[in-house]
Design an enzyme around this catalytic site. Structure first.
Site, PDB file in Angstrom:
ATOM      1  N   LYS A  66      69.620  39.727 -11.456  1.00 25.31           N
ATOM      2  CA  LYS A  66      69.221  40.302 -10.163  1.00 25.31           C
ATOM      3  C   LYS A  66      69.570  41.788 -10.036  1.00 25.31           C
ATOM      4  CE  LYS A  66      69.352  35.974  -7.562  1.00 25.31           C
ATOM      5  NZ  LYS A  66      69.864  35.276  -6.367  1.00 25.31           N
ATOM      6  N   TYR A 214      73.483  23.780  -5.062  1.00 26.27           N
ATOM      7  CA  TYR A 214      72.733  22.585  -4.676  1.00 26.27           C
ATOM      8  C   TYR A 214      72.617  21.671  -5.892  1.00 26.27           C
ATOM      9  CZ  TYR A 214      68.887  24.876  -7.133  1.00 26.27           C
ATOM     10  OH  TYR A 214      68.124  25.484  -8.089  1.00 26.27           O
TER      11      TYR A 214
END
EC number: 1.1.1.25
Length: 265
Positions: A66, A214
């Site tokens: 990123k 998650y």
């Protein structure tokens, strides 16, 4: 011709993004395909250039690229500039536009899906790395009573807090002695099956503990439940940030609720 999109990461095989964007495309009638591409750790820029040269229209970027995507972009959206990282690229005649939809996705999940208003609430953000930085500005835009950044290395949290204006401060874990309404784990501790050293009193009455991770229960969520908090993982954030990227690329906003439900089924 079918428009091509992809997510770039290392590792990437676990990514749910192709499944999510395929669902969005079906729902909205968009003629597009979306794949997961494993970029070499030293070859991200080349991978993006190759994909764009082959007709790619846009890309998502995940760990660990990123910050590199931030440097690669020719233009940045204001939220990408504030985040210091890019998770969404769009290729057009003017070059590469870099955006960051992570914080918007988190806020959409908290306020929309989980029905947790953030205005006038006390928020604790655990961690001071890239994941934390990417969500601070969108959280502050919700006008919380206070946003506290807690980190093992206090100086990192302080440096991060200095980048933003608003009701926020930094501290170490040992200085946490008051309850919060929302506690967000933005550390990588859950990846290693570890628990950030949080005192249980951070969970106020009716508090929500939110883990950006998650796919499995985490020590953070188990600890929070044991001390009376409601809990949520980061799957909704994943889908919501994808929806924001999809809207940037296609000009259509998909309905996220059925996609989240299908992934949880």
């Amino acid at each position: 011709m079918t428009d091509r999109y992809a997510v770039f990461g290392h590792p990437i095989a676990h990514s749910k993004s192709p499944q999510i964007h395929a669902a969005f495309a079906r729902q909205t009638g968009q003629d597009m395909c979306y794949e997961a591409i494993l970029a070499p750790l030293e070859g991200f820029t080349e991978s993006i250039a190759r994909f764009a040269a082959q007709g790619g229209r846009g890309a998502n970027v995940t760990v660990p690229f990123k910050e590199e995507a931030f440097r690669l972009a020719d233009r940045l959206t204001p939220r990408a500039e504030r985040a210091g990282a890019v998770n969404t690229l769009m290729f057009d005649a003017d070059g590469i536009l870099g955006d960051n939809t992570d914080g918007t996705g988190l806020v959409a999940d908290l306020t929309g899906n989980l029905k947790r208003p953030l205005a006038t609430r006390r928020i604790l953000l655990v961690g001071a790395g890239g994941a934390a930085r990417g969500v601070i500005a969108p959280l502050l835009e919700q006008a919380p009573a206070e946003l506290v950044i807690a980190n093992r290395t206090v100086s990192r949290a302080e440096q991060l807090a200095e980048l933003f204006d608003g009701r926020l401060r930094a501290c170490g874990f040992d200085a946490l002695d008051t309850p919060f309404d929302v506690v967000i784990n933005a550390t990588a501790a859950s990846l290693a099956g570890e628990l950030p050293p949080l005192p249980p009193q951070v969970f106020g009455t009716g508090a929500l503990a939110y883990d950006m991770m998650y796919g499995r229960d985490t020590p953070f969520l188990a600890f929070a439940r044991a001390h009376g908090a409601d809990t949520a993982d980061g799957l909704g954030m994943l889908v919501e940030q994808a929806a924001e990227a999809f809207h940037l690329w296609r000009g259509v906003r998909p309905d996220t609720a059925p996609v989240i439900a299908a992934l949880r089924a």
